[in-house]
Design an enzyme around this catalytic site. Structure first.
Site, PDB file in Angstrom:
ATOM      1  CB  CYS A  15      -0.863  -0.021   1.254  1.00  0.00           C
ATOM      2  SG  CYS A  15      -1.830   1.480   1.510  1.00  0.00           S
ATOM      3  CB  CYS A  25      -3.286   3.830  -5.293  1.00  0.00           C
ATOM      4  SG  CYS A  25      -4.571   2.960  -4.354  1.00  0.00           S
TER       5      CYS A  25
HETATM    6  N1  DGL Z   1      -4.027   0.574  -1.702  1.00  0.00           N
HETATM    7  C1  DGL Z   1      -3.719   1.804  -1.059  1.00  0.00           C
HETATM    8  C2  DGL Z   1      -2.474   2.449  -1.710  1.00  0.00           C
HETATM    9  O1  DGL Z   1      -1.694   1.788  -2.383  1.00  0.00           O
HETATM   10  C3  DGL Z   1      -4.752   2.885  -0.926  1.00  0.00           C
HETATM   11  C4  DGL Z   1      -6.179   2.658  -0.744  1.00  0.00           C
HETATM   12  C5  DGL Z   1      -6.764   3.414   0.434  1.00  0.00           C
HETATM   13  O2  DGL Z   1      -7.017   4.628   0.344  1.00  0.00           O
HETATM   14  O3  DGL Z   1      -6.958   2.738   1.452  1.00  0.00           O
HETATM   15  O4  DGL Z   1      -2.243   3.612  -1.532  1.00  0.00           O
END
Ligand code: DGL
Length: 265
Positions: A75, A192
């Site tokens: 993430c 993301c």
């Molecule tokens: N998957 C997360 C990232 O790579 C973001 C998603 C969220 O806002 O929770 O930033």
């Protein structure tokens, strides 16, 4: 380390599956624990302090419970907010996911690159520093999306997501005029981990063709370099999926491909 290493992959939701998929390809013999902190989703709407306060103790509990040999923070929002705190608090090796600004700027021919991430990721000093250090003369446009991660969750869960909703988040990434291919944006960093879930639709809706930079293969290479290969264990060890909200992983059929076809324990 046992016969098969345990790799814990941690995201706010389903986006980290795009990273997991590449790691599973590279290390099929590992045991996987995938944790979606959906009780705190979306991370992109939280402050840095809130994310640190949430992730540091939660990671500690997960490490105590699952004894991973390596933790992948799949993430961007979490990684640009909390990696230093995690490394200071726990001895297990961590691999983070940060916006792939350096390779994007290296490969852009028009020198116009956009970084599409959560509002939190594009705001963080960590991301600003990556641009200062690695823009290499490129004009870098930061685009903070409020909704795209949630739209990706909905789409993967079988819900309906309109083209208009996706396009509204996407359009600010396209800088320049479509009739000037030498000067318009040619490279977009998917900053993301949720966004590669929508890649087919991003390609279809893009006002003009661009290269999308997904860091997942590079993360898988990093994991492989940190974990020595184990040859003794079975080739496809167990996989688990945990939602912090407590909801059972109902859609396990749709999720199986991300786990290399494993049936979730
Ligand atoms: N998957 C997360 C990232 O790579 C973001 C998603 C969220 O806002 O929770 O930033």
């Amino acid at each position: 380390m046992g016969q098969n290493p345990t790799i814990l992959v941690f995201d706010s939701g389903l986006g980290g599956l795009t990273v997991l998929r590449e790691i599973v390809r590279a290390r099929p013999e590992a045991r996987y624990v995938y944790v979606a902190d959906d009780a705190f989703f979306p991370y992109g709407h939280h402050s840095e302090e809130e994310i640190i306060g949430r992730v540091v103790p939660l990671a500690g509990d997960l490490i105590t419970e699952h004894r991973p040999d390596l933790v992948v923070i799949a993430c961007n929002t979490m990684s640009v907010s909390v990696m230093g705190h995690l490394r200071a608090a726990y001895a297990v090796p961590f691999v983070g996911t940060v916006p792939a600004i350096k390779p994007a700027c290296l490969s852009s021919r028009t020198k116009r690159v956009s970084v599409l991430g959560t509002k939190a990721t594009v705001k963080r000093e960590y991301t600003q520093a990556l641009i200062r250090d690695f823009a290499q003369g490129c004009e870098v446009t930061l685009v903070g999306s409020a909704e795209l991660a949630a739209l990706a969750e909905t789409a993967l869960s079988g819900g309906v997501v309109s083209d208009e909703a996706i396009l509204a988040e996407l359009v600010p990434c396209f800088v320049g005029a479509s009739e000037e291919p030498e000067r318009r944006t040619d490279t977009i960093v998917l900053a993301c981990t949720h966004y590669p879930l929508l890649l087919d639709r991003l390609n279809r809706l893009a006002p003009w063709p661009v290269a999308w930079i997904d860091p997942a293969p590079a993360i898988a290479r990093r994991v492989t370099s940190l974990l020595p290969e184990s040859r003794d264990g079975p080739n496809e060890a167990e996989a688990r999926m945990i939602f912090t909200s407590g909801r059972p992983p109902r859609m396990s059929k749709a999720l199986m491909p991300f786990f290399g076809g494993r049936v979730l324990a």
